[in-house]
Design a protein around this motif. Sequence first.
Motif, PDB file in Angstrom:
ATOM      1  N   GLY A  75       0.807  -1.210   0.000  1.00  0.00           N
ATOM      2  CA  GLY A  75       0.000   0.000   0.000  1.00  0.00           C
ATOM      3  C   GLY A  75       0.841   1.260   0.000  1.00  0.00           C
ATOM      4  N   LEU A  76       0.143   2.356   0.000  1.00  0.00           N
ATOM      5  CA  LEU A  76       0.755   3.684  -0.050  1.00  0.00           C
ATOM      6  C   LEU A  76       0.651   4.347   1.316  1.00  0.00           C
ATOM      7  N   GLU A  77       1.751   4.923   1.773  1.00  0.00           N
ATOM      8  CA  GLU A  77       1.762   5.675   3.029  1.00  0.00           C
ATOM      9  C   GLU A  77       2.154   7.119   2.731  1.00  0.00           C
ATOM     10  N   ILE A  78       1.300   8.052   3.148  1.00  0.00           N
ATOM     11  CA  ILE A  78       1.555   9.482   2.914  1.00  0.00           C
ATOM     12  C   ILE A  78       1.825  10.149   4.264  1.00  0.00           C
ATOM     13  N   LYS A  79       3.013  10.705   4.401  1.00  0.00           N
ATOM     14  CA  LYS A  79       3.483  11.206   5.698  1.00  0.00           C
ATOM     15  C   LYS A  79       2.516  12.201   6.351  1.00  0.00           C
ATOM     16  N   VAL A  80       2.098  13.233   5.601  1.00  0.00           N
ATOM     17  CA  VAL A  80       1.248  14.268   6.213  1.00  0.00           C
ATOM     18  C   VAL A  80      -0.158  13.761   6.557  1.00  0.00           C
ATOM     19  N   LEU A  81      -0.521  12.611   6.016  1.00  0.00           N
ATOM     20  CA  LEU A  81      -1.831  12.021   6.339  1.00  0.00           C
ATOM     21  C   LEU A  81      -1.677  10.912   7.383  1.00  0.00           C
ATOM     22  N   ASN A  82      -0.620  11.028   8.212  1.00  0.00           N
ATOM     23  CA  ASN A  82      -0.346  10.020   9.250  1.00  0.00           C
ATOM     24  C   ASN A  82      -0.228   8.613   8.669  1.00  0.00           C
ATOM     25  N   ASN A  83       0.458   8.551   7.532  1.00  0.00           N
ATOM     26  CA  ASN A  83       0.714   7.283   6.823  1.00  0.00           C
ATOM     27  C   ASN A  83      -0.535   6.602   6.257  1.00  0.00           C
ATOM     28  N   GLN A  84      -1.621   7.366   6.136  1.00  0.00           N
ATOM     29  CA  GLN A  84      -2.779   6.846   5.404  1.00  0.00           C
ATOM     30  C   GLN A  84      -2.473   6.872   3.908  1.00  0.00           C
ATOM     31  N   PRO A  85      -3.150   6.064   3.087  1.00  0.00           N
ATOM     32  CA  PRO A  85      -4.152   5.053   3.414  1.00  0.00           C
ATOM     33  C   PRO A  85      -3.591   3.775   4.029  1.00  0.00           C
ATOM     34  N   GLY A  86      -2.279   3.533   3.918  1.00  0.00           N
ATOM     35  CA  GLY A  86      -1.666   2.397   4.600  1.00  0.00           C
ATOM     36  C   GLY A  86      -2.303   1.065   4.249  1.00  0.00           C
ATOM     37  N   ILE A  87      -2.619   0.267   5.292  1.00  0.00           N
ATOM     38  CA  ILE A  87      -3.182  -1.071   5.044  1.00  0.00           C
ATOM     39  C   ILE A  87      -4.583  -1.004   4.431  1.00  0.00           C
ATOM     40  N   TYR A  88      -5.156   0.204   4.425  1.00  0.00           N
ATOM     41  CA  TYR A  88      -6.496   0.362   3.827  1.00  0.00           C
ATOM     42  C   TYR A  88      -6.437   0.879   2.389  1.00  0.00           C
ATOM     43  N   SER A  89      -5.237   0.819   1.782  1.00  0.00           N
ATOM     44  CA  SER A  89      -5.035   1.373   0.439  1.00  0.00           C
ATOM     45  C   SER A  89      -6.074   0.890  -0.572  1.00  0.00           C
ATOM     46  N   ALA A  90      -6.311  -0.402  -0.635  1.00  0.00           N
ATOM     47  CA  ALA A  90      -7.293  -0.938  -1.596  1.00  0.00           C
ATOM     48  C   ALA A  90      -8.710  -0.559  -1.179  1.00  0.00           C
ATOM     49  N   ARG A  91      -8.948  -0.556   0.136  1.00  0.00           N
ATOM     50  CA  ARG A  91     -10.306  -0.290   0.637  1.00  0.00           C
ATOM     51  C   ARG A  91     -10.759   1.150   0.393  1.00  0.00           C
ATOM     52  N   TRP A  92      -9.794   2.056   0.188  1.00  0.00           N
ATOM     53  CA  TRP A  92     -10.173   3.434  -0.144  1.00  0.00           C
ATOM     54  C   TRP A  92     -10.865   3.493  -1.503  1.00  0.00           C
ATOM     55  N   GLY A  93     -10.728   2.446  -2.272  1.00  0.00           N
ATOM     56  CA  GLY A  93     -11.373   2.387  -3.588  1.00  0.00           C
ATOM     57  C   GLY A  93     -12.773   1.808  -3.532  1.00  0.00           C
ATOM     58  N   GLY A  94     -13.280   1.551  -2.321  1.00  0.00           N
ATOM     59  CA  GLY A  94     -14.641   1.010  -2.181  1.00  0.00           C
ATOM     60  C   GLY A  94     -14.703  -0.476  -2.497  1.00  0.00           C
ATOM     61  N   LYS A  95     -15.921  -0.986  -2.560  1.00  0.00           N
ATOM     62  CA  LYS A  95     -16.139  -2.427  -2.775  1.00  0.00           C
ATOM     63  C   LYS A  95     -15.530  -2.938  -4.072  1.00  0.00           C
TER      64      LYS A  95
END
Length: 200
Positions: A75-95
Amino acid sequence: MKPKKISELLIGTNNKGKLREIKALLPKNIKIFSTSDFNLKSPRENGKTFKENSFIKAKFFSKKSDQICISDDSGLEIKVLNNQPGIYSARWGGKNNDFDLAIKKVFKKLDKKMPGWRNKIIKANFICALTIYWPSGKYKTSIGKIYGRISNIKAGTKGFGYDPIFIPHGSKKTFGQILPKKKYKIDHRYKAFQKIKKFL
């Protein structure tokens, strides 16, 4: 004692982009299976880390198929977003794992957190955990990371996932603009693979 070389391997993913990339990394003499060969759906990923989720997938697919399995969680970790999306990288794309939707969400969160971010360097990294799991219960996991920044526009149609918005260090192009053959030799999956390839 030298580890016994693997001759057959199941790539434990239902993500076609990951399947393509992992397959490209593997030695050509290994017989490759995909989850579709066994008609397997993905397990629920309820781990707290990339490592845990990688293990969950590798174990699940190995037990279901009775094959040695390699699975990735990345997944992708973005520093200013507190390392979001992180382990939820795929889930940010919905079902439907819609990464256009996921990328819009990244831009929206950056707009809210840091107005004017498009003129700044937004540090980010891709991370990959790779697990090889044997039906006997033996397993090995490795971690790979690549650092870079977020592009202020979506660019390129190569790759998959967040590739069109990630610019690796030392490049002006996103992963979406870099030729797959070149990307496969520098990215987070490649780095994780280098640590685990002795078993192959």
